[in-house]
Structures are given as structure tokens and as C-alpha cells.
Design a protein around this motif. Structure first.
Motif, PDB file in Angstrom:
ATOM      1  N   PRO A 110       0.800  -1.223   0.000  1.00  0.00           N
ATOM      2  CA  PRO A 110       0.000   0.000   0.000  1.00  0.00           C
ATOM      3  C   PRO A 110       0.835   1.277   0.000  1.00  0.00           C
ATOM      4  O   PRO A 110       0.480   2.250  -0.676  1.00  0.00           O
ATOM      5  N   ALA A 111       1.942   1.298   0.754  1.00  0.00           N
ATOM      6  CA  ALA A 111       2.762   2.508   0.829  1.00  0.00           C
ATOM      7  C   ALA A 111       3.376   2.829  -0.533  1.00  0.00           C
ATOM      8  O   ALA A 111       3.359   3.991  -0.976  1.00  0.00           O
TER       9      ALA A 111
ATOM     10  N   ALA B 167      -6.637   4.696   4.596  1.00  0.00           N
ATOM     11  CA  ALA B 167      -7.916   4.189   4.097  1.00  0.00           C
ATOM     12  C   ALA B 167      -7.821   2.698   3.778  1.00  0.00           C
ATOM     13  O   ALA B 167      -8.762   1.939   4.022  1.00  0.00           O
ATOM     14  N   VAL B 168      -6.685   2.255   3.233  1.00  0.00           N
ATOM     15  CA  VAL B 168      -6.493   0.827   2.942  1.00  0.00           C
ATOM     16  C   VAL B 168      -6.538   0.016   4.239  1.00  0.00           C
ATOM     17  O   VAL B 168      -7.202  -1.022   4.326  1.00  0.00           O
ATOM     18  N   ALA B 169      -5.836   0.521   5.264  1.00  0.00           N
ATOM     19  CA  ALA B 169      -5.795  -0.184   6.548  1.00  0.00           C
ATOM     20  C   ALA B 169      -7.167  -0.187   7.219  1.00  0.00           C
ATOM     21  O   ALA B 169      -7.592  -1.206   7.789  1.00  0.00           O
ATOM     22  N   ALA B 170      -7.858   0.939   7.165  1.00  0.00           N
ATOM     23  CA  ALA B 170      -9.153   1.051   7.827  1.00  0.00           C
ATOM     24  C   ALA B 170     -10.174   0.089   7.229  1.00  0.00           C
ATOM     25  O   ALA B 170     -11.029  -0.439   7.944  1.00  0.00           O
TER      26      ALA B 170
ATOM     27  N   THR C 114      -7.524  -5.470   0.038  1.00  0.00           N
ATOM     28  CA  THR C 114      -6.471  -6.167  -0.703  1.00  0.00           C
ATOM     29  C   THR C 114      -6.359  -5.531  -2.084  1.00  0.00           C
ATOM     30  O   THR C 114      -7.349  -5.461  -2.820  1.00  0.00           O
ATOM     31  N   LEU C 115      -5.168  -5.065  -2.424  1.00  0.00           N
ATOM     32  CA  LEU C 115      -4.945  -4.407  -3.706  1.00  0.00           C
ATOM     33  C   LEU C 115      -4.298  -5.392  -4.670  1.00  0.00           C
ATOM     34  O   LEU C 115      -3.279  -6.009  -4.336  1.00  0.00           O
ATOM     35  N   TYR C 116      -4.861  -5.546  -5.852  1.00  0.00           N
ATOM     36  CA  TYR C 116      -4.408  -6.564  -6.784  1.00  0.00           C
ATOM     37  C   TYR C 116      -3.540  -5.969  -7.886  1.00  0.00           C
ATOM     38  O   TYR C 116      -3.771  -4.842  -8.329  1.00  0.00           O
ATOM     39  N   PRO C 117      -2.540  -6.722  -8.342  1.00  0.00           N
ATOM     40  CA  PRO C 117      -1.721  -6.239  -9.462  1.00  0.00           C
ATOM     41  C   PRO C 117      -2.527  -6.162 -10.741  1.00  0.00           C
ATOM     42  O   PRO C 117      -3.484  -6.908 -10.935  1.00  0.00           O
TER      43      PRO C 117
ATOM     44  N   CYS D  10      -9.563   8.842  -2.157  1.00  0.00           N
ATOM     45  CA  CYS D  10      -8.847   7.591  -1.860  1.00  0.00           C
ATOM     46  C   CYS D  10      -9.791   6.390  -1.848  1.00  0.00           C
ATOM     47  O   CYS D  10      -9.454   5.315  -2.345  1.00  0.00           O
ATOM     48  N   ALA D  11     -10.978   6.562  -1.260  1.00  0.00           N
ATOM     49  CA  ALA D  11     -11.927   5.454  -1.174  1.00  0.00           C
ATOM     50  C   ALA D  11     -12.321   4.959  -2.554  1.00  0.00           C
ATOM     51  O   ALA D  11     -12.476   3.749  -2.782  1.00  0.00           O
TER      52      ALA D  11
END
Length: 403
Positions: A119-120, A141-144, A148-151, A162-163
Motif C-alpha cells: 500500500p505505501a 484508508a487501505v488499513a481502515a 487487498t490491492l491486486y496487481p 482515496c476510497a
């Protein structure tokens, strides 16, 4: 013995008042004991001990005060540090909330998330692309949301909230340009997907596949790519060469086999063949090892393997489409219903679990197995032909009821 004598003298000598002010003493310096209310004077040694006792008590009191003061100061410092940390955290959270674009954004940005990026790093790249306003706001926002962010390559806009960005990056269906090689897939399917995603002609891929793999495949593969693509995610969107894409998948496979301590040379190819059959026959890790043991036991008895998956591969079809004529066609080198021994190549790209099972199968005397429930994939194993036919009956009963 001057010291002993001095102590002896001090213990027995009393001080008297010589000015005649009222103390009653005898001429020889001894106290007059006629007055019971008069205090007995202390000796020099007693006086010295008394002074020492008072001094020690004063030292103890001072030390206690110092300790108490130090504890109070320590608590104050600890409390201040915690309070400062809490305030800083609130300020960072507040800044993260305010450092965000309202959205929905403008224009068009093609943004790629590479495999292995966190995420960073993704947030930092989004800031550089002017998609989001703050990396801190994005990662918070990712942590909250525990996202899961996909390639993949995504279509975004500039100045997005951000959301909204996270909603897109966490949806695999919106990713393009990344090839997903799945365990159990055949080379033909992988190549078709790679051509579509990369924009490179399928003819270019087929030319490499049919060209013998010089400079790409290891010698034990015998010029055949089946089984030599490592399952995983590959960025093919911005690649210009089918050769490079195929080579990356093979290199990853060799790297994985080496890391697992897989056998080398001809034994490696044999292991991949067995693992690919197990991968194609069952769908759960718990069964791979037993299927491998069935294959080895049948080989030891010079029995045909009897695997429909190999027959289907040799004909370029699937097991559910096989006919009796196909199952009896001995000209198909992959027909293990008729021919003994292993097929000439792997029949799919086995995953890590099937490979580990092929390298270290459990002990057992099984010779047969039947997937008795096609819905759940439940598979049972047998050691005799009679047990096998009972499992076949269970299979027919279970799947006829399901229909």
C-alpha cells in the motif's frame, strides 16, 4: 591497650556540673543517686552512637525523598510522552482525513500495480501520478477497510478520492494487462490469454512454443513447454516480445523447482509429468499425494495408469467429452488406458502442492481412486478391484441423485 582502656574509662566516667548549680555529686565524681528523678548522663560512646543513629535516619529520609521525587518526575515525563504521542497520532489522522481530494476526478490515468507492491509504494506512485492527494490518506484508508490491492493495469482519473481508488484497485475484474497462470492450466490456454492481454499476435507465441525452446527451456524438457510455466501473475501489458514473456514464465518455474529441492535432469521431467497428472485428476491438496502413490504402484506392477485426463490431453479435449473409441485408441501416445508407462510430457502446469506431493508421496498400497462426488470433489481410494467397483457404484448413485 590504650583504646580498650579509653573505652573502659568512657563507659564508666560521667560528666558533672562543677559550678555548684544544683547537681549533687560526691567528691570523687560519682553521681548522687539519692534523687531518683535525676537522669543518668550518657557516656561519650552512647552519645556518639546516638548522633550516628540520628544521622543515619536523616540520610534514609533524604534518600526516600529523592526516590519519591524521581518517581514523580518519571511519571510526569512518561505521561507527557504518551500525551504527546497521542496528540501527534490525532494530528496525523486528522491530516490524513483532510489530505484527500473530494473526487470524482477528471481526465484519464492508466495506472499499473506491480506484483509485490504494498500500500505505501502504491500510494506513493498514486501521488506521483496525481491520482490521490496524500500517501498517508491512501494507506490509512487501505488499513481502515482491510483492503487487498491486486496487481494489474487500471483506468483511473486525476484528483480522485482515496476510497474510490481503493474500490477499483481491490476489484480484480477491473485489472487489465496482467496474465494469471493458474495451476492445472495447459500451455495452449496460457498462450491464448497472454496474446489477448499483451496485444502480441498469437502467431508470435505459437512460433516460440513450436520452435523447440532453444535458449528458454532446460534440456530435460525435450523442447516441450507443457509443465514448464510457473503459476503466478505476470505483467504482459507493456511487453513487446512473446519470447520474453514465455521465458519469464519458464525462468520462474526453474527457480521454484530449485528452491523446492526438486530432482534434476530426466528425474525432474518425470516428476513434473506425475505432478501434472495428479493436478488434473483431483482438486484438493489432501488427494495429490495419494494419486501420486497410485501412479507409482501401478507402474511397479506394470499396469496401465488408466487416467482419462491423459487421454483427453492427447486429443486436445476434456475428460467429460471422451468416447469409448477415444479411450481405446492406442495411437494416442497419451492414452494411459491402453499404453503402459508415463505419457511423453506433462499434461498441465502443476502447482506447488502437486509438485511437493510428487516429490514426497505418502506410503500406501492403493491402486485405484474414484471422485465419488463431482460437486464436492470428494475422492476415495481402493486397493482391490472389488473395492474399486463399489466406489464406481457410489459415484453413479451420488451423481445421479445430484442430477
Amino acid at each position: 591497650m590504650p583504646d580498650d582502656f579509653r573505652e573502659f574509662f568512657e563507659e564508666r566516667t560521667q560528666w558533672t556540673d562543677t559550678d555548684g548549680s544544683g547537681d549533687h555529686t560526691h567528691p570523687h565524681g560519682t553521681a548522687d543517686l539519692s534523687d531518683a528523678n535525676d537522669e543518668v548522663p550518657l557516656s561519650r560512646r552512647q552519645l556518639r552512637k546516638s548522633h550516628e543513629k540520628r544521622r543515619n535516619q536523616q540520610i534514609i529520609r533524604i534518600v526516600a525523598i529523592v526516590v519519591v521525587v524521581a518517581m514523580v518526575v518519571g511519571l510526569l515525563v512518561f505521561g507527557y510522552t504518551k500525551l504527546k504521542s497521542w496528540r501527534n497520532a490525532r494530528e496525523r489522522a486528522s491530516q490524513a482525513l483532510t489530505a484527500d481530494y473530494p473526487g470524482p476526478g477528471t481526465g484519464k490515468v492508466e495506472f499499473t500495480v506491480e506484483s509485490g507492491e504494498g500500500p505505501a509504494e502504491i500510494g506513493n506512485n498514486l501521488v506521483k501520478a496525481d491520482v490521490v492527494k496524500s500517501q498517508a490518506a491512501f494507506t490509512s484508508a487501505v488499513a481502515a477497510n482491510n483492503s487487498t490491492l491486486y496487481p494489474g493495469t487500471y483506468e483511473l482519473k486525476k484528483h480522485m478520492a482515496c476510497a474510490d481508488v481503493i474500490a477499483i484497485l481491490s476489484d480484480q475484474s477491473k485489472a487489465t494487462g496482467f496474465l494469471q497462470v493458474k495451476a492445472g492450466e495447459r500451455v495452449s490456454q496460457v498462450i491464448a490469454d497472454a496474446a489477448q492481454l499483451s496485444g502480441i499476435s498469437a502467431d508470435d507465441f505459437n512460433a516460440v512454443i513450436n520452435g523447440g525452446g532453444a535458449g528458454i527451456l532446460p534440456a530435460e524438457a525435450g523442447g516441450k513447454f507443457e509443465g514448464w510455466f510457473e503459476p503466478g501473475t505476470y505483467n504482459v501489458k507493456n511487453r513487446n516480445s512473446a519470447n520474453d514473456i514465455i521465458k519469464e514464465m519458464v525462468d520462474k518455474r526453474v527457480e521454484k523447482l530449485d528452491s523446492l529441492g526438486a530432482p534434476t535432469g530426466a528425474d525432474r521431467e518425470k516428476m513434473l509429468i506425475i505432478a501434472s497428472i495428479a493436478e488434473s485428476e483431483v482438486n484438493a491438496d489432501e488427494y495429490y499425494g495419494k494419486v501420486v502413490r497410485v501412479i507409482l504402484n501401478r507402474q511397479a506392477k506394470n499396469m496401465p495408469l488408466g487416467m482419462d485426463s491423459t487421454v483427453a490431453y492427447g486429443l486436445g479435449t476434456t475428460a467429460d467429452k471422451l468416447t469409448d473409441a477415444m479411450l481405446q485408441d492406442a495411437s494416442n501416445p497419451y492414452n494411459t488406458r491402453v499404453n503402459t508407462g508415463l505419457p511423453p510430457t506433462p499434461i498441465s502446469n502443476p502447482g506447488e502442492s502437486a509438485i511437493k506431493a510428487a516429490m514426497n508421496p505418502p506410503e500406501g498400497d492403493w491402486l485405484y481412486f474414484v471422485t465419488v462426488n463431482l460437486t464436492t470433489g470428494e475422492t476415495k481410494f481402493a486397493t482391490t478391484e472389488d473395492e474399486f467397483w463399489k466406489l464406481r457404484d457410489e459415484y453413479k448413485s451420488s451423481n445421479s441423485n445430484a442430477n
